[in-house]
Write an enzyme that holds these catalytic residues in place. Structure first.
Site, short mmCIF file in Angstrom:
data_model
loop_
_atom_site.label_atom_id
_atom_site.label_comp_id
_atom_site.label_asym_id
_atom_site.label_seq_id
_atom_site.Cartn_x
_atom_site.Cartn_y
_atom_site.Cartn_z
N SER A 142 0.87 -1.18 0.00
CA SER A 142 0.00 0.00 0.00
C SER A 142 0.90 1.22 0.00
O SER A 142 2.09 1.14 0.36
CB SER A 142 -0.87 -0.01 1.26
OG SER A 142 -1.46 1.26 1.51
N TYR A 155 -1.52 -2.10 10.54
CA TYR A 155 -1.69 -2.25 9.09
C TYR A 155 -0.56 -1.54 8.35
O TYR A 155 0.08 -2.11 7.45
CB TYR A 155 -3.04 -1.69 8.67
CG TYR A 155 -3.26 -1.67 7.17
CD1 TYR A 155 -3.63 -2.82 6.49
CD2 TYR A 155 -3.09 -0.49 6.44
CE1 TYR A 155 -3.83 -2.81 5.11
CE2 TYR A 155 -3.28 -0.47 5.06
CZ TYR A 155 -3.65 -1.63 4.40
OH TYR A 155 -3.83 -1.62 3.05
#
Length: 266
Positions: A142, A155
């Protein structure tokens, strides 16, 4: 081009294939002539996608937070008479909110899927690829890999790991005939945020519209980049600029900005 050629006994394994980026990558690979092995927890969704994709799509339901389920995947794929020439480690999830209010079980499950499963499946599938002298791996990280992420600390840190791990693999695999890439998308409208616990409206307020990329565009960019042997793939000019901004901005300035705008923090 680095993607192995399609073949009647060859397939691409796509985790997190039941929706979003994973489903779109599976569609893109099938359009390019590859068979796909669809892996996710929800078998009914995988069956729907397989019916759409046709006879070249194979369903293997598995919970990737379960180490025994992951360990069984190579034998299950071999049982289909298929060789995993391409592996797309796309499965992922996130928790939301400050760590001091977190559920330890949810945090550990996230790390198991986002981090440990990537290492586990690379460790299981790469030896065969190197032995055959062909293969391609795409690990999905990401743009969070380029910055801290208050409100989604675990995360964000997991995506930093995936980026670094993939970059290290690229050095190890040089000259083997096996390529590896890491996809670092920005915001994608896939329902991921809602699953984590924040609404699309909250995400829209935190992230400008130009950063949002459609999942089919992300998927095509990802597979094109993998085929070209590109190491780090960031879809969208805005997300490339955002990643660069996050890397060069001093953390003492960046962290308060990110903390203030995150929908998971009060």
């Amino acid at each position: 081009m680095t993607l192995p050629a399609p073949g009647p006994d060859r397939a691409a394994v796509v985790t997190g294939a039941s929706s979003g980026i994973g489903a779109e990558i599976a569609r893109d690979l099938v359009r390019r002539g590859h068979q796909v092995v669809l892996v996710a927890r929800t078998e009914s969704k995988l069956n729907e996608l397989a019916a759409e994709l046709g006879s070249g799509a194979h369903v293997l339901a598995a919970d990737l937070s379960d180490r025994a389920a992951r360990a069984a995947l190579p034998d299950r794929i071999a049982g289909l008479g298929l060789i995993p020439d391409i592996v797309i480690n796309n499965a992922g999830l996130s928790t939301l909110g400050p760590v001091h209010r977190s559920d330890p079980e949810a945090e550990m499950r996230m790390v198991e899927v986002d981090v440990v499963a990537v290492v586990d499946l690379c460790s299981r599938f790469l030896p065969g690829m190197v032995e055959r002298g062909r293969g391609a791996v795409l690990n999905v990280a990401s743009t969070a890999a380029f910055q801290p992420l208050p409100g989604q600390a675990g995360y964000g840190a997991g995506k930093v790991f995936v980026l670094s791990y993939t970059q290290s693999l690229s050095g190890e695999l040089k000259g083997t005939g096996v390529s590896v890439s890491v996809l670092c998308p920005g915001p994608v409208d896939t329902g991921f945020g809602e699953a984590a616990g924040f609404t699309k409206e909250q995400a829209d307020e935190a992230l400008p519209a130009f950063m949002w990329i459609a999942p089919d565009v992300v998927a095509k960019t990802a597979v094109d980049g993998l085929d070209r042997g590109k190491l780090v793939i960031i879809p969208g000019v805005g997300n490339k600029a955002g990643a660069l901004f996050a890397k060069i901005t001093p953390k003492r300035i960046l962290i308060p900005i990110l903390t203030k705008q995150h929908p998971g923090l009060p």
